[in-house]
Design a protein around this motif. Structure first.
Motif, PDB file in Angstrom:
ATOM      1  N   ARG A 240       0.862  -1.197   0.000  1.00  0.00           N
ATOM      2  CA  ARG A 240       0.000   0.000   0.000  1.00  0.00           C
ATOM      3  C   ARG A 240       0.883   1.226   0.000  1.00  0.00           C
ATOM      4  O   ARG A 240       1.708   1.420   0.893  1.00  0.00           O
ATOM      5  CB  ARG A 240      -0.931   0.038   1.203  1.00  0.00           C
ATOM      6  N   ILE A 241       0.715   2.057  -1.026  1.00  0.00           N
ATOM      7  CA  ILE A 241       1.497   3.276  -1.183  1.00  0.00           C
ATOM      8  C   ILE A 241       0.529   4.439  -1.332  1.00  0.00           C
ATOM      9  O   ILE A 241      -0.348   4.417  -2.200  1.00  0.00           O
ATOM     10  CB  ILE A 241       2.414   3.192  -2.422  1.00  0.00           C
ATOM     11  N   VAL A 242       0.681   5.435  -0.479  1.00  0.00           N
ATOM     12  CA  VAL A 242      -0.155   6.628  -0.533  1.00  0.00           C
ATOM     13  C   VAL A 242       0.708   7.791  -0.999  1.00  0.00           C
ATOM     14  O   VAL A 242       1.686   8.153  -0.338  1.00  0.00           O
ATOM     15  CB  VAL A 242      -0.776   6.950   0.837  1.00  0.00           C
TER      16      VAL A 242
ATOM     17  N   PRO B 108       0.755  -3.594  -5.747  1.00  0.00           N
ATOM     18  CA  PRO B 108       0.412  -2.729  -4.629  1.00  0.00           C
ATOM     19  C   PRO B 108      -0.831  -1.876  -4.928  1.00  0.00           C
ATOM     20  O   PRO B 108      -1.138  -1.590  -6.094  1.00  0.00           O
ATOM     21  CB  PRO B 108       1.640  -1.824  -4.479  1.00  0.00           C
ATOM     22  N   GLU B 109      -1.504  -1.476  -3.876  1.00  0.00           N
ATOM     23  CA  GLU B 109      -2.564  -0.479  -3.973  1.00  0.00           C
ATOM     24  C   GLU B 109      -1.901   0.900  -3.896  1.00  0.00           C
ATOM     25  O   GLU B 109      -1.095   1.144  -3.001  1.00  0.00           O
ATOM     26  CB  GLU B 109      -3.551  -0.648  -2.821  1.00  0.00           C
TER      27      GLU B 109
ATOM     28  N   ARG C 219       1.256   2.092 -13.697  1.00  0.00           N
ATOM     29  CA  ARG C 219       1.279   0.639 -13.620  1.00  0.00           C
ATOM     30  C   ARG C 219       2.645   0.037 -13.981  1.00  0.00           C
ATOM     31  O   ARG C 219       3.071  -0.965 -13.397  1.00  0.00           O
ATOM     32  CB  ARG C 219       0.206   0.099 -14.565  1.00  0.00           C
ATOM     33  N   GLU C 220       3.344   0.661 -14.921  1.00  0.00           N
ATOM     34  CA  GLU C 220       4.592   0.080 -15.418  1.00  0.00           C
ATOM     35  C   GLU C 220       5.635  -0.153 -14.330  1.00  0.00           C
ATOM     36  O   GLU C 220       6.178  -1.265 -14.225  1.00  0.00           O
ATOM     37  CB  GLU C 220       5.182   0.943 -16.530  1.00  0.00           C
ATOM     38  N   PRO C 221       5.986   0.847 -13.493  1.00  0.00           N
ATOM     39  CA  PRO C 221       7.012   0.580 -12.479  1.00  0.00           C
ATOM     40  C   PRO C 221       6.577  -0.449 -11.440  1.00  0.00           C
ATOM     41  O   PRO C 221       7.418  -1.153 -10.881  1.00  0.00           O
ATOM     42  CB  PRO C 221       7.252   1.955 -11.840  1.00  0.00           C
TER      43      PRO C 221
END
Length: 235
Positions: free
Chosen positions: A103-105, A144-145, A128-130
């Motif tokens: 999870r990355i904000v 990840p979200e 999306r690519e990285p």
């Protein structure tokens, strides 16, 4: 590419996939695979296994696939990252994904340029690519979200307490003498600001939300260096 990540549209049968584009070029030019060779594959969101090369030419890569094991466990961390410039963002997302962050904000800060929020790196394939490259690097399958929070105060006051409940709340801050803890291995919510750090008002608001400032020492690190170093130290 240590794992070929497979998506529903790649399957031509329950146990067959046909690939083209970037993944085909990588297998041709880097792996230099041949018919009969087995490659590591993973089903997006699912298990990891093997893909036997049935056909490989300039028109496509056909694999017979089987899935045998679960992906590696995720890190118990939510990463709050003030939005960096697009090129840096891609490097940080790739590194965080390869380390197991799920999870990355991406949040705002006084030192974040407004133009960053309009970058193509925040939408579609740009975002999306990285993440995919990070999964392929680490032999993982679970994307990840990624949450976008362009308003600092409403996010920190209204959403962050619930989002971080039950976790150790830390904010990286180069002006504190408190060292970042080591080997936590329990849920952590980690806030990382820009290279100059959060401004005093932002640190105050994060502290009101239960975040404890911590540092890696006297040196000011680039964002991508700070994120990987903090995660390695914590876990």
């Amino acid at each position: 590419m240590n794992l070929i990540l497979l998506f529903p549209e790649d399957f031509v049968a329950t146990d067959r996939v046909l690939l083209s584009g970037r993944r085909l070029r990588h297998v041709l030019e880097v792996h230099r695979a041949a018919v009969g060779q087995c490659l590591c594959v993973g089903e997006a969101g699912g298990r990891i296994g093997r893909g036997e090369v049935l056909r490989l030419d300039d028109d496509g890569l056909e694999l017979a696939v089987t899935f045998e094991r679960e992906p590696p466990p995720p890190l118990p961390v939510t990463l709050l990252l003030t939005l960096p410039r697009p090129k840096v963002l891609k490097r940080v997302l790739l590194a965080a994904t390869s380390l197991g962050v799920k999870r990355i904000v991406l949040m705002n800060s006084f030192r974040v340029e407004k133009s960053f929020w309009k970058s193509p790196a925040l939408v579609g394939e740009g975002l999306r690519e990285p993440l995919i490259l990070g999964l392929e690097q680490a032999r993982d399958t679970v994307l990840p979200e990624v949450l976008l929070k362009p308003l600092f105060k409403p996010f920190v006051e209204d959403e962050l307490p619930a989002l971080s409940v039950g976790s150790t709340r830390l904010v990286a801050h180069p002006l504190t003498e408190r060292a970042c803890p080591r080997e936590v291995f329990s849920p952590v919510t980690l806030a990382v600001g820009p290279e100059g750090g959060f401004i005093p008002y932002e640190i105050e608001k994060l502290q009101e939300a239960g975040f404890l400032p911590c540092a890696l020492g006297e040196r000011i690190l680039r964002v991508e260096t700070a994120v990987t170093t903090l995660l390695a130290r914590l876990f």
